[in-house]
Design a protein around this motif. Structure first.
Motif, PDB file in Angstrom:
ATOM      1  N   VAL A 138       0.858  -1.176   0.000  1.00 21.85           N
ATOM      2  CA  VAL A 138       0.000   0.000   0.000  1.00 21.85           C
ATOM      3  C   VAL A 138       0.898   1.231   0.000  1.00 21.85           C
ATOM      4  CG1 VAL A 138      -0.192  -0.084   2.522  1.00 21.85           C
ATOM      5  CG2 VAL A 138      -1.863   1.231   1.205  1.00 21.85           C
ATOM      6  N   ASN A 191       1.495   5.634  -1.725  1.00 19.08           N
ATOM      7  CA  ASN A 191       1.054   6.766  -2.523  1.00 19.08           C
ATOM      8  C   ASN A 191       2.229   7.700  -2.770  1.00 19.08           C
ATOM      9  OD1 ASN A 191      -0.583   8.626  -3.838  1.00 19.08           O
ATOM     10  ND2 ASN A 191      -1.145   9.678  -1.943  1.00 19.08           N
ATOM     11  N   SER A 214      -3.964   9.372  -3.730  1.00 15.45           N
ATOM     12  CA  SER A 214      -4.741   8.456  -2.899  1.00 15.45           C
ATOM     13  C   SER A 214      -3.900   7.196  -2.728  1.00 15.45           C
ATOM     14  CB  SER A 214      -6.083   8.118  -3.559  1.00 15.45           C
ATOM     15  OG  SER A 214      -5.872   7.421  -4.781  1.00 15.45           O
ATOM     16  N   ARG A 231      -2.879   3.523  -2.979  1.00 16.49           N
ATOM     17  CA  ARG A 231      -3.166   2.354  -3.798  1.00 16.49           C
ATOM     18  C   ARG A 231      -2.891   1.092  -2.984  1.00 16.49           C
ATOM     19  NH1 ARG A 231      -2.275   7.473  -5.985  1.00 16.49           N
ATOM     20  NH2 ARG A 231      -2.484   7.460  -8.262  1.00 16.49           N
ATOM     21  N   HIS A 232      -3.664   0.035  -3.267  1.00 15.40           N
ATOM     22  CA  HIS A 232      -3.539  -1.220  -2.547  1.00 15.40           C
ATOM     23  C   HIS A 232      -3.342  -2.345  -3.556  1.00 15.40           C
ATOM     24  CE1 HIS A 232      -5.138   0.485   1.315  1.00 15.40           C
ATOM     25  NE2 HIS A 232      -5.623   1.373   0.458  1.00 15.40           N
ATOM     26  N   ILE A 284      -6.038  -3.851  -6.101  1.00 17.01           N
ATOM     27  CA  ILE A 284      -7.424  -3.873  -5.629  1.00 17.01           C
ATOM     28  C   ILE A 284      -7.969  -2.459  -5.411  1.00 17.01           C
ATOM     29  CG2 ILE A 284      -7.218  -6.160  -4.607  1.00 17.01           C
ATOM     30  CD1 ILE A 284      -6.740  -4.882  -1.919  1.00 17.01           C
ATOM     31  N   ARG A 285      -7.075  -1.486  -5.409  1.00 21.23           N
ATOM     32  CA  ARG A 285      -7.527  -0.095  -5.373  1.00 21.23           C
ATOM     33  C   ARG A 285      -6.510   0.737  -6.116  1.00 21.23           C
ATOM     34  NH1 ARG A 285      -9.252   3.646  -0.141  1.00 21.23           N
ATOM     35  NH2 ARG A 285      -9.835   5.490  -1.380  1.00 21.23           N
ATOM     36  N   LYS A 286      -6.977   1.472  -7.132  1.00 24.16           N
ATOM     37  CA  LYS A 286      -6.088   2.298  -7.945  1.00 24.16           C
ATOM     38  C   LYS A 286      -6.907   3.421  -8.582  1.00 24.16           C
ATOM     39  CE  LYS A 286      -6.735  -0.573 -12.052  1.00 24.16           C
ATOM     40  NZ  LYS A 286      -6.087  -1.308 -13.158  1.00 24.16           N
ATOM     41  N   GLU A 287      -6.195   4.319  -9.273  1.00 27.36           N
ATOM     42  CA  GLU A 287      -6.841   5.400  -9.998  1.00 27.36           C
ATOM     43  C   GLU A 287      -6.954   5.030 -11.478  1.00 27.36           C
ATOM     44  OE1 GLU A 287      -8.151   7.898  -8.593  1.00 27.36           O
ATOM     45  OE2 GLU A 287      -7.280   7.754  -6.581  1.00 27.36           O
ATOM     46  N   ASP A 288      -7.869   5.682 -12.168  1.00 23.53           N
ATOM     47  CA  ASP A 288      -8.094   5.363 -13.583  1.00 23.53           C
ATOM     48  C   ASP A 288      -6.859   5.640 -14.427  1.00 23.53           C
ATOM     49  OD1 ASP A 288     -10.656   4.624 -12.949  1.00 23.53           O
ATOM     50  OD2 ASP A 288     -11.523   6.595 -13.451  1.00 23.53           O
ATOM     51  N   ASP A 347      -1.040  -0.172 -14.216  1.00 18.13           N
ATOM     52  CA  ASP A 347      -0.701  -1.329 -13.391  1.00 18.13           C
ATOM     53  C   ASP A 347       0.034  -2.380 -14.213  1.00 18.13           C
ATOM     54  OD1 ASP A 347      -2.817  -1.973 -14.947  1.00 18.13           O
ATOM     55  OD2 ASP A 347      -3.948  -2.999 -13.389  1.00 18.13           O
TER      56      ASP A 347
END
Length: 785
Positions: A718, A720, A740, A742-743, A766-770, A774
């Motif tokens: 995790v 940023n 934000s 990211r995970h 499992i959590r990212k920005e558009d 990745d």
């Protein structure tokens, strides 16, 4: 355990007589002589004088030497038994192929056939060990007298050399070929046989630790998939004895003070191509430290003060090394306090009911003995001063046996010597000690050519030259050239570990790096020069002071088009930064109280503005912890790191800011998270002035045979990257400036191959920005060959 012996007697080929036949002739002559003496019964009872003795057949050995060997002389009165003893002495001398005594009246004729001279020594059938190595192993020499018994012994030495290589079925037959002028060629005919592998390595009696864990302790290994590269899977007696000690050290460092190896059994497989090796062990109970006390019998040595120095606390798992460390601290404190000849005697009391060991440190006065001198021998390259500085005491200081043992370990740890023996002996007077240091030099230079691969930088090659003992001064010099599809790096590093004769390390690093990464729309070039000084500030901590001057430049490509922000930074051109900095490191992973756990704390700052084009403060902090659980089968790691860049003057560029890579947060391309300029198709990563990342990982066995070297892992990252303060973003389409976290979760397969470590990472963000980029798979390989 029967390890086996090999070798056969010498024989003769071609038009020669078998050496075995020669030996039979020796026996016949001896029997004939005994029969002649037996027939002279009336003479045996009398003494008689040999008026003349003649010697025939000798070419190299003189008459006088032969008579001296026989122990007789003209005019000497001898009995028949003494004459027979003289004959036997010549036979046993090893100088003659045949000996004959022909007595007649009061005269004796001695006829000898000398052993031939070795014309040439050769080896046939050897492929695994070259001629030079075999010639160095034997004692027979060309142009020396041939000796059948020595040839037999040499055959055994050659067989032993093959046994060390794991070829226990090797057979060696010494053969002679006769030449003119009483010369022979000595040929060792070798049948190498196959390697006899250790098919299975197991343990009996172990409950606390699994077979898999104990196999990792041993130097001996099971035969596995990479048998052609790994040669530690053969049965070697010396290695087994070393493994016994490794097991004892492993268990005792974990509190099993009663551990012992009952036996080691090797059973040959039915196919006779491998062994089943079984260690029969007895673990006993695990003990912990109980009460820790200090008593003093020395005036001026306060027991309470020395108790505070001891780091061991009740409840900690017992380890002899922890006791040794406490004793060393107390004796060093005594030197600082001016208390000479203080000795710390640990007295251990068992508490079997509570499974505890109570330790009483008794401070006593040792004998008044001084170091007279330190003699060093065997160092042909390494300077004496490099060895002497491993001693904390010098000539005239009080003699401390423990300090001498520690100095010996430091000398061995240098890695400059094959062997290093340090012993103390009585000097010119009983209160003086001479310390003898006997070393044997080892190669310290290396040249490596290697390869690397990652799906970020592509395929690359590495050339490395390193000298760990440069000019015999204990200095380190390394030159590295690393080239990949998207990056090139050239570097040279120098290190002086005893700068100005003190425990102060001077380092100098110079690098040139160029990148043309496919993850950016620009290329970079960096030139760096960094001298530094590093010194210890505690048992587990060091402080580095450094100066860095760096020149960097960003250059545009024809395609793709640069974004507005990156274009502005490229337009600045070449920039130079000049900074001073420090780095504090506290590391308990080596030498801590727990052999299975440790942590690293690191804090560094660099202050730029001593000239150059930029003024900033860069701060980085890092904390890493590691522990082993489930009987040391599973390794848990956790790390937390972060950085801050505070800009004061100059141009804050992407190459100066923090950019993500797989060493920080996995599952994304380089620069794949953080602020990004979307004003052009290139979508350049801009990096951030701030970053924070945490990584959690568990590594565990997959149930595969451990000799394959394959383990698995799961991880969670995790983090940023954010903040573009003091960055000219006018005209750009900036996203992610606030950021934000990211995970990422992932699974890893780690394969420790003989050609280098392979790591396969399979990740899912499992959590990212558009706008993030990745990366679901990563492969890295690094090797030297």
């Amino acid at each position: 355990m029967n390890w086996g012996q090999r070798g056969a007697g010498p024989r003769v080929v071609g038009r020669t007589t078998s050496v075995k036949a020669v030996l039979r002739a020796f026996a016949f002559c001896l029997a004939f002589s005994a029969l002649w003496i037996a027939q002279q019964t009336p003479v045996q009872a009398q003494q008689f004088t040999l008026s003349t003795i003649t010697v025939e057949g000798n070419l190299r050995v003189g008459d006088a030497a032969i008579l001296t060997r026989a122990g007789i002389a003209p005019g000497q009165t001898v009995s028949a038994a003494e004459l027979n003893a003289a004959f036997q002495r010549l036979v046993d001398s090893g100088l003659f192929e045949d000996v004959d005594f022909a007595p007649s009246g009061n005269s004796l004729r001695i006829t000898v056939v000398e052993f031939p001279t070795i014309n040439r020594i050769s080896f046939e059938g050897n492929r695994r060990i070259d001629d030079e190595a075999l010639a160095a192993a034997i004692n027979s020499n060309e142009r020396r007298v041939f000796n059948p018994a020595q040839a037999e012994r040499d055959a055994e030495l050659i067989a032993d050399a093959y046994a060390t290589e794991g070829r226990l079925s090797a057979r060696v037959t010494p053969t002679i070929i006769r030449r003119s002028d009483n010369r022979v060629d000595l040929v060792f005919e070798i049948f190498e046989g196959d390697n006899i592998e250790i098919e299975r390595l197991s343990f009996v009696g172990n409950r606390a630790y699994s077979d898999r864990r104990l196999r990792r302790v041993l130097d001996t290994k099971q035969a596995g998939f990479f048998r052609a590269f790994v040669r530690a899977d053969t049965l070697i007696e010396d290695r087994i004895e070393f493994d016994r000690q490794l097991l004892r050290d492993f268990y005792q460092s974990r509190g099993y003070v009663d551990f012992r190896v009952n036996s080691v059994n090797a059973q040959l497989a039915e196919e006779r191509d491998g062994y089943f090796l079984v260690f029969n062990v007895q673990e006993g109970q695990q003990f912990r430290f109980g009460e820790i006390t200090v008593t003093s019998n020395v005036p001026g040595a306060d027991a309470d003060l020395y108790r505070e120095i001891a780091r061991i606390r009740p409840g900690v798992v017992y380890s002899p090394s922890l006791v040794e460390n406490d004793i060393a601290r107390m004796e060093r404190q005594a030197l600082r306090d001016g208390v000479d000849f203080l000795r710390v005697e640990p007295r251990v009391t068992r508490d079997d009911r509570n499974l505890a060991l109570n330790i009483e440190y008794v401070l006593t006065r040792g004998p008044r003995v001084f170091v007279e001198r330190i003699d060093i021998e065997g160092n042909t390259t390494t300077l004496d001063q490099v060895i002497r500085r491993q001693f904390r005491s010098v000539e005239g200081d009080p003699f401390n046996p423990r300090e001498i043992r520690e100095a010996a370990e430091r000398i061995r740890a240098l890695g400059y010597f094959e062997t290093a023996e340090v012993n103390a002996r009585e000097g010119s007077t009983p209160d003086q000690v001479v310390v003898d240091v006997d070393v044997e030099e080892a190669p310290t230079g290396s040249f490596g050519f290697g390869a690397s691969f990652s799906n970020n930088d592509g395929l690359g090659f590495v050339i490395r030259f390193a000298e760990e003992n440069f000019l015999g001064r204990g200095q380190r010099l390394s030159i590295n050239v690393s080239t990949a599809e998207d990056s090139e790096r050239y570097g040279i590093a120098f290190q002086e570990p005893a700068f100005l004769g003190r425990d102060l390390t001077f380092g100098l690093r110079a690098e040139l790096a160029e990148t043309d990464s496919s993850f950016t729309t620009y290329d970079t070039e960096r030139i760096l020069l960094q001298p530094s000084l590093t010194f210890p500030v505690g048992e587990s901590s060091t402080l580095q002071l450094r100066y860095t001057i760096e020149q960097s430049e960003m250059t545009a490509r024809e395609t793709p088009e640069n974004g507005v922000v990156i274009g502005n930074e490229i337009a600045v051109g070449e920039q130079t930064s000049s900074s001073i900095g420090y780095q504090f490191t506290y590391d308990t992973r080596i030498g801590g109280l727990d052999p299975n756990s440790g942590y690293l704390l690191q804090f560094s700052q660099d202050f730029a503005g001593l000239g150059g084009d930029s003024q900033y403060i860069q701060t980085i902090a890092r904390a890493i912890g590691e522990t082993k659980v489930f009987n040391e089968e599973v390794t848990l790691r956790a790390s937390l790191e972060g950085g801050a860049l505070t800009w004061s003057d100059g141009t804050n560029r992407a190459v100066d800011r923090f950019l993500n890579n797989t060493n920080i947060i996995r599952g994304f391309e380089p620069g794949g998270i953080g602020p990004r300029d979307l004003s052009v198709s290139g979508e350049d990563p801009l990096g951030g002035n701030l970053y924070l990342a945490a990584r959690f990982e568990a590594e565990f066995p997959l149930g595969l045979p451990e000799e394959y070297g394959i383990t698995g892992g799961v991880f969670y990252d995790v983090g940023n990257f954010w903040d573009l303060s003091d960055v000219n973003t006018a005209g750009g389409t900036i996203v992610g400036e606030g950021g934000s976290f990211r995970h990422v979760i992932g699974f890893a397969v780690l394969w420790n191959t003989p050609v280098g470590p392979l790591r396969f990472n399979f990740t899912e963000a499992i959590r990212k920005e558009d706008f993030d980029r990745d990366q679901s798979f990563e492969l890295t390989l690094s090797t030297t060959f």
